[in-house]
Motif scaffolding. Structure first.
Motif, mmCIF file in Angstrom:
data_model
loop_
_atom_site.group_PDB
_atom_site.id
_atom_site.type_symbol
_atom_site.label_atom_id
_atom_site.label_comp_id
_atom_site.label_asym_id
_atom_site.label_seq_id
_atom_site.Cartn_x
_atom_site.Cartn_y
_atom_site.Cartn_z
ATOM 1 N N GLU A 57 0.821 -1.213 0.000
ATOM 2 C CA GLU A 57 0.000 0.000 0.000
ATOM 3 C C GLU A 57 0.855 1.263 0.000
ATOM 4 O OE1 GLU A 57 -2.597 -0.474 3.374
ATOM 5 O OE2 GLU A 57 -3.749 -2.089 2.417
ATOM 6 N N HIS A 58 2.172 1.090 -0.097
ATOM 7 C CA HIS A 58 3.120 2.213 -0.185
ATOM 8 C C HIS A 58 2.929 3.200 0.961
ATOM 9 C CE1 HIS A 58 4.070 0.673 -4.154
ATOM 10 N NE2 HIS A 58 2.795 0.720 -4.461
ATOM 11 N N ARG A 59 2.870 2.666 2.173
ATOM 12 C CA ARG A 59 2.710 3.545 3.335
ATOM 13 C C ARG A 59 3.629 3.064 4.459
ATOM 14 N NH1 ARG A 59 0.156 0.608 7.011
ATOM 15 N NH2 ARG A 59 -1.243 -1.055 6.328
ATOM 16 N N LYS A 60 3.723 3.906 5.484
ATOM 17 C CA LYS A 60 4.573 3.596 6.631
ATOM 18 C C LYS A 60 3.830 2.662 7.603
ATOM 19 C CE LYS A 60 7.613 6.598 5.167
ATOM 20 N NZ LYS A 60 8.848 6.142 4.497
ATOM 21 N N THR A 61 4.620 1.933 8.401
ATOM 22 C CA THR A 61 4.044 1.123 9.463
ATOM 23 C C THR A 61 3.318 2.033 10.444
ATOM 24 O OG1 THR A 61 5.912 -0.367 9.253
ATOM 25 C CG2 THR A 61 4.578 -0.605 11.228
ATOM 26 N N MET A 62 2.207 1.557 10.992
ATOM 27 C CA MET A 62 1.376 2.362 11.890
ATOM 28 C C MET A 62 2.049 2.518 13.254
ATOM 29 S SD MET A 62 -2.337 0.770 10.850
ATOM 30 C CE MET A 62 -1.717 -0.913 10.790
ATOM 31 N N ALA A 63 2.832 3.583 13.402
ATOM 32 C CA ALA A 63 3.614 3.788 14.620
ATOM 33 C C ALA A 63 2.720 3.957 15.844
ATOM 34 C CB ALA A 63 4.529 5.002 14.462
ATOM 35 N N ASP A 64 1.534 4.555 15.662
ATOM 36 C CA ASP A 64 0.652 4.744 16.810
ATOM 37 C C ASP A 64 0.173 3.405 17.366
ATOM 38 O OD1 ASP A 64 -0.776 4.341 14.431
ATOM 39 O OD2 ASP A 64 -2.571 5.321 15.224
ATOM 40 N N LEU A 65 -0.119 2.468 16.473
ATOM 41 C CA LEU A 65 -0.536 1.140 16.910
ATOM 42 C C LEU A 65 0.623 0.405 17.569
ATOM 43 C CD1 LEU A 65 -2.731 -0.985 17.086
ATOM 44 C CD2 LEU A 65 -2.173 -1.698 14.750
#
Length: 252
Positions: A57-65
């Motif tokens: 999905e060309h996105r960053k890992t969900m750091a908040d999760l």
């Protein structure tokens, strides 16, 4: 002999834990924060958290999760998925990760392994290798992008290269065994043990107590990762540790 590690894995997509077979047909398992807390109580040695759709999905890992999960666990936490740079690694380490795992990005940009190791230390850099047996070529082939893209890399040669570049640990998944509960691919890990000298985590195929005993007694792996059998309560961490102790395998 160092104690062997039992490592549950949270494959996360859309903020939920998922599980499939051979990397496809994903089904919803539950909330990652609740599941992480349960594994903490069971006595897991480490936890691996993989954002399995981040790369595609060309996105960053969900750091908040990641940060919320890290508040629930007091064991080493390895985070992977969507890491493209040293800055991404730093962001996740600050969010609570102890180690970062790179897979597709390492294949595309091997220098990222060295850059991460130089900045954070080898112990923080895990290279994840997804591989399947190529019957025609009689070798283990490396796959990227969540197992969707085949490369021309030989898994054993690539593992050696990753260690040369600074990887402190290898997380090696047999795509052939993933979710099948047919046991770990012991042949794969025996071969890896002959060519690298860093800790190896075996992944893919755990289905019964004997599978864990076999992989620890017949191969040089340091850790065994599993998802389905733990997520669905078919086995608990304590079940497996007791079985391993009975067979003389050192565990924590």
């Amino acid at each position: 002999m160092l104690a062997k590690r039992l490592i549950p894995c949270l494959d996360v997509a859309d903020g939920r834990v998922k599980k499939g077979v051979n990397f496809v047909d994903l089904t919803d398992v539950g909330d990652p924060i609740e599941i992480a807390a349960a594994y903490q109580q069971q006595g897991a040695d480490e936890l691996v958290f993989l954002d399995i759709t981040a790369t595609n999905e060309h996105r960053k890992t969900m750091a908040d999760l990641v940060e919320r999960v890290s508040r629930q666990v007091f064991m080493p936490l390895t985070i992977g998925g969507g890491i493209q740079s040293v800055a991404d690694m730093q962001r996740l380490l600050r969010a609570g990760a102890d180690k970062t795992a790179i897979n597709s990005a390492a294949v595309a940009h091997p220098e990222l392994i060295s850059a991460g190791a130089q900045k954070f230390g080898n112990q923080c850099i895990v290279v994840a290798i997804d591989t399947a047996w190529d019957e025609q070529q009689q070798r283990y082939r490396v796959y990227t992008h969540g197992g969707q893209q085949a490369t021309d890399l030989d898994a054993l040669t690539w593992a050696q290269r990753c260690v040369e570049l600074g990887a402190g640990e290898l997380l090696v998944t047999s795509m052939d065994r993933d979710g099948t509960k047919r046991g770990f691919d012991d042949r794969l890990y025996q071969a890896l043990g002959r060519v690298v000298n860093v800790p190896i985590i075996a992944s893919g195929g755990a289905g019964k107590l004997a599978d864990f005993t076999d992989v620890f007694t017949q191969t040089p792996v340091d850790g065994a990762l599993a998802a389905s059998v733990f997520h669905y309560g078919e086995l608990t961490i304590s079940d497996v540790k007791q079985a391993l102790r009975t067979e003389g395998v050192p565990v924590r």
